[in-house]
Design a protein around this motif. Structure first.
Motif, PDB file in Angstrom:
ATOM      1  N   UNK A   1       0.554  -1.396  -0.182  1.00 25.89           N
ATOM      2  CA  UNK A   1      -0.064  -0.077  -0.080  1.00 25.89           C
ATOM      3  C   UNK A   1       0.795   1.199  -0.080  1.00 25.89           C
ATOM      4  N   UNK A   2       2.151   1.099   0.440  1.00 28.54           N
ATOM      5  CA  UNK A   2       2.728   2.269   0.365  1.00 28.54           C
ATOM      6  C   UNK A   2       3.612   2.381  -1.145  1.00 28.54           C
ATOM      7  N   UNK A   3       3.956   3.583  -0.696  1.00 30.89           N
ATOM      8  CA  UNK A   3       5.080   4.341  -2.113  1.00 30.89           C
ATOM      9  C   UNK A   3       5.962   4.301  -2.320  1.00 30.89           C
ATOM     10  N   UNK A   4       6.913   3.795  -3.270  1.00 28.19           N
ATOM     11  CA  UNK A   4       7.982   3.818  -2.630  1.00 28.19           C
ATOM     12  C   UNK A   4       8.568   4.833  -2.603  1.00 28.19           C
TER      13      UNK A   4
ATOM     14  N   UNK B   1      10.930  -4.774   3.124  1.00 26.46           N
ATOM     15  CA  UNK B   1      10.974  -3.012   4.000  1.00 26.46           C
ATOM     16  C   UNK B   1      12.228  -2.790   4.392  1.00 26.46           C
ATOM     17  N   UNK B   2      13.521  -1.998   4.397  1.00 26.24           N
ATOM     18  CA  UNK B   2      14.296  -1.761   4.645  1.00 26.24           C
ATOM     19  C   UNK B   2      13.636  -0.957   6.406  1.00 26.24           C
TER      20      UNK B   2
ATOM     21  N   UNK C   1      11.874   1.088   0.071  1.00 26.93           N
ATOM     22  CA  UNK C   1      13.246   1.974  -0.782  1.00 26.93           C
ATOM     23  C   UNK C   1      12.197   2.301  -1.703  1.00 26.93           C
ATOM     24  N   UNK C   2      12.720   3.180  -2.730  1.00 27.30           N
ATOM     25  CA  UNK C   2      12.374   3.551  -4.124  1.00 27.30           C
ATOM     26  C   UNK C   2      12.206   3.041  -5.231  1.00 27.30           C
TER      27      UNK C   2
END
Length: 258
Positions: free
Chosen positions: A141-144, A213-214, A251-252
């Motif tokens: 659900x998260x954007x880069x 995730x980082x 991360x992007x």
């Protein structure tokens, strides 16, 4: 499916007398530390609040300039209180949804891909049996570049099969046992059996990395003599860590690991 203890009338009435329910941010003693892990600028950001409770974080996010907040909780009682505390003339950009975050993947009104800049969860994830599945949905659900910040009960606190402080003279000791035996713990809290899931610190970190995730920051909160680490109704218990606080980034260059 998550245990929905907060929709028990007697339990909710007792819990409503707790400082974090009566005083919002001022009653959440870990908040000053947790706040440092969030983005310094929320202006025009879209925010996800998982296990929103009475909506204190959602209101704070809008007050910081967030564009919109999606606030989810399994409890009707909590959501009713959250709506009552969030007058629409000021907080119309908060959307409250009754959602079991244990079952995000299969629910209507779940998490759209790359819909949020920031995700937050305060003291909710330690109730989940299938943490990895929920984290995969948050990641998706998260954007880069998006950040996920959350708190859980500290694994030292959830570890014992029979939790409880033991008084030794003037001191209070916390008997640590069964730390590496992950799984369900049932504790008597406010006169009701409450089910929680015990995981080690390394298990939380490994699961975050597994879904992509980082990990950015890992911190711990407990009562101490430091004035910034006080709690309205907790004594100095010798420095037992109460909460584990983690921030993690998508991360992007990350690809969804679903």
């Amino acid at each position: 499916m998550s245990q929905n203890i907060y929709d028990s009338i007697d339990f909710f009435e007792s819990y409503s007398k707790y400082p974090r329910m009566e005083n919002g941010l001022a009653g959440a003693s870990e908040w000053p530390l947790l706040e440092t892990m969030l983005p310094s600028n929320l202006v025009s950001k879209t925010v996800l609040d998982l296990g929103c409770g009475d909506g204190w974080f959602s209101r704070w996010a809008l007050d910081q300039g967030a564009k919109a907040v999606c606030a989810m909780d399994v409890s009707k009682n909590m959501l009713s209180r959250a709506r009552a505390l969030s007058p629409p003339d000021r907080y119309s950009a908060i959307t409250f949804r009754q959602v079991d975050i244990e079952m995000l993947e299969g629910q209507d009104g779940g998490l759209d891909p790359e819909a949020y800049d920031v995700a937050f969860s305060g003291l909710a994830l330690h109730y989940l049996v299938n943490l990895e599945a929920a984290l995969r949905q948050v990641f998706r659900s998260l954007r880069p570049g998006g950040l996920f910040v959350f708190s859980v009960e500290h694994p030292i606190f959830t570890a014992p099969q029979r939790p409880g402080f033991k008084k030794t003279g003037a001191a209070q000791d916390w008997p640590l046992s069964s730390y590496f035996a992950e799984g369900e713990r049932e504790v008597d809290w406010l006169g009701a059996p409450v089910r929680k899931q015990h995981r080690t610190i390394s298990s939380y970190l490994k699961t975050l990395r597994t879904v992509g995730f980082e990990v950015v920051v890992v911190d711990e909160w407990g009562v101490s003599d430091d004035d910034s680490r006080k709690h309205p109704d907790w004594p100095n218990d010798g420095g037992i860590p109460r909460f584990l606080l983690i921030s993690a980034m998508k991360r992007v260059d990350a690809a969804d690991s679903l």
